[in-house]
Structures are given as C-alpha cells and as structure tokens.
Design a protein around this motif. Sequence first.
Motif, mmCIF file in Angstrom:
data_model
loop_
_atom_site.group_PDB
_atom_site.id
_atom_site.type_symbol
_atom_site.label_atom_id
_atom_site.label_comp_id
_atom_site.label_asym_id
_atom_site.label_seq_id
_atom_site.Cartn_x
_atom_site.Cartn_y
_atom_site.Cartn_z
ATOM 1 N N GLY A 1 0.812 -1.212 0.000
ATOM 2 C CA GLY A 1 0.000 0.000 0.000
ATOM 3 C C GLY A 1 0.843 1.259 0.000
ATOM 4 N N GLN A 2 2.026 1.175 -0.621
ATOM 5 C CA GLN A 2 2.950 2.305 -0.619
ATOM 6 C C GLN A 2 3.584 2.450 -1.982
ATOM 7 N N GLY A 3 4.222 3.575 -2.199
ATOM 8 C CA GLY A 3 4.890 3.847 -3.462
ATOM 9 C C GLY A 3 6.290 3.287 -3.486
ATOM 10 N N GLY A 4 6.937 3.465 -4.614
ATOM 11 C CA GLY A 4 8.301 2.998 -4.747
ATOM 12 C C GLY A 4 8.774 3.090 -6.184
ATOM 13 N N ALA A 5 9.942 2.515 -6.443
ATOM 14 C CA ALA A 5 10.539 2.573 -7.772
ATOM 15 C C ALA A 5 11.566 1.465 -7.923
ATOM 16 N N VAL A 6 12.022 1.273 -9.169
ATOM 17 C CA VAL A 6 13.129 0.368 -9.464
ATOM 18 C C VAL A 6 14.242 1.212 -10.053
ATOM 19 N N LYS A 7 15.403 1.216 -9.401
ATOM 20 C CA LYS A 7 16.544 2.000 -9.862
ATOM 21 C C LYS A 7 17.805 1.155 -9.787
ATOM 22 N N ASP A 8 18.500 1.008 -10.900
ATOM 23 C CA ASP A 8 19.789 0.309 -10.970
ATOM 24 C C ASP A 8 19.733 -1.099 -10.389
ATOM 25 N N GLY A 9 18.666 -1.834 -10.644
ATOM 26 C CA GLY A 9 18.561 -3.204 -10.160
ATOM 27 C C GLY A 9 18.189 -3.328 -8.703
ATOM 28 N N ILE A 10 17.753 -2.232 -8.085
ATOM 29 C CA ILE A 10 17.355 -2.214 -6.676
ATOM 30 C C ILE A 10 15.910 -1.754 -6.594
ATOM 31 N N ILE A 11 15.097 -2.485 -5.843
ATOM 32 C CA ILE A 11 13.696 -2.097 -5.655
ATOM 33 C C ILE A 11 13.610 -1.215 -4.425
ATOM 34 N N GLU A 12 13.017 -0.031 -4.584
ATOM 35 C CA GLU A 12 12.809 0.899 -3.473
ATOM 36 C C GLU A 12 11.328 0.919 -3.126
ATOM 37 N N ILE A 13 11.015 0.711 -1.850
ATOM 38 C CA ILE A 13 9.642 0.797 -1.354
ATOM 39 C C ILE A 13 9.613 1.851 -0.260
ATOM 40 N N GLN A 14 8.667 2.769 -0.336
ATOM 41 C CA GLN A 14 8.586 3.840 0.657
ATOM 42 C C GLN A 14 8.105 3.293 1.998
ATOM 43 N N GLY A 15 8.531 3.939 3.070
ATOM 44 C CA GLY A 15 8.102 3.560 4.411
ATOM 45 C C GLY A 15 9.145 2.723 5.129
ATOM 46 N N ASP A 16 8.738 2.179 6.286
ATOM 47 C CA ASP A 16 9.663 1.384 7.091
ATOM 48 C C ASP A 16 8.929 0.233 7.767
ATOM 49 N N ASP A 17 8.396 -0.686 6.981
ATOM 50 C CA ASP A 17 7.747 -1.885 7.517
ATOM 51 C C ASP A 17 8.478 -3.099 6.945
ATOM 52 N N ARG A 18 9.740 -3.260 7.394
ATOM 53 C CA ARG A 18 10.607 -4.289 6.822
ATOM 54 C C ARG A 18 10.133 -5.702 7.134
ATOM 55 N N GLU A 19 9.490 -5.888 8.274
ATOM 56 C CA GLU A 19 9.000 -7.231 8.629
ATOM 57 C C GLU A 19 7.902 -7.678 7.660
ATOM 58 N N LYS A 20 6.989 -6.792 7.326
ATOM 59 C CA LYS A 20 5.920 -7.126 6.383
ATOM 60 C C LYS A 20 6.499 -7.398 4.996
ATOM 61 N N LEU A 21 7.462 -6.586 4.585
ATOM 62 C CA LEU A 21 8.114 -6.783 3.289
ATOM 63 C C LEU A 21 8.853 -8.123 3.260
#
Length: 109
Positions: free
Chosen positions: A73-93
């Motif tokens: 339920g958040q934004g993000g992007a793919v840059k240089d082979g790395i997936i970026e997801i906004q926020g800080d819910d690393r356990e759910k990810l």
Amino acid sequence: MSDSRLVYSTDVGRIDSKDEKSQSQSKVFKDGALRIERQTKGRKGKGVMLVVGIDSEQHDLKKLAKQLKSKMGQGGAVKDGIIEIQGDDREKLKQLLEGQGFKVKIAGG
C-alpha cells in the motif's frame, strides 16, 4: 591535463561508459539471500526500504516491484537493479518476499 576524460560533448551530450552501468545493475550475494536495507540519506529524513540482491536476469524487477507496492500500500521505484519501497515496515516486506520463495535477510539497523 592530458589525462582528462571527456564526460560531455556539445555534439552528442553526456558521454557515459557502458561498463560502469553493467557492473552496478545487479548486486547478487553469494549466499543467495536478498537484503532489505533502510535508507534515509538524501531523502529529507523520509525512509525507504531497499531490496538488494535480486538477479534481474531471472526475475522481472518491475513486475515484482508493482506487486510489492500494491500489497504494501505504498509507493516505490526500481533504480539500478534495486527495488525501493517507501516507508519502514521491513517485517511485512520480508514476509511478502518469503511468501514468493525468496530467502530474505534484514540488513542494517
């Protein structure tokens, strides 16, 4: 000054070396695990989660990023082979990635 490297030309614009980009495209770890890192540097204090270590030749990063962003339920992007997801819910990810069959480690603090 004879050792200078041309980086910009008014005829063709920016001149980039293709070798540098191919090295940064995929950072795959020897143990085969993905890393979820948290980064705030250069983002005005806003945190993002970085998913590092996915082999871009075996997986479609854009498709995977779209699935993760919609489930988180958040934004993000793919840059240089790395997936970026906004926020800080690393356990759910981590749970979402493990559900898709990846071996995942949380890196950093």
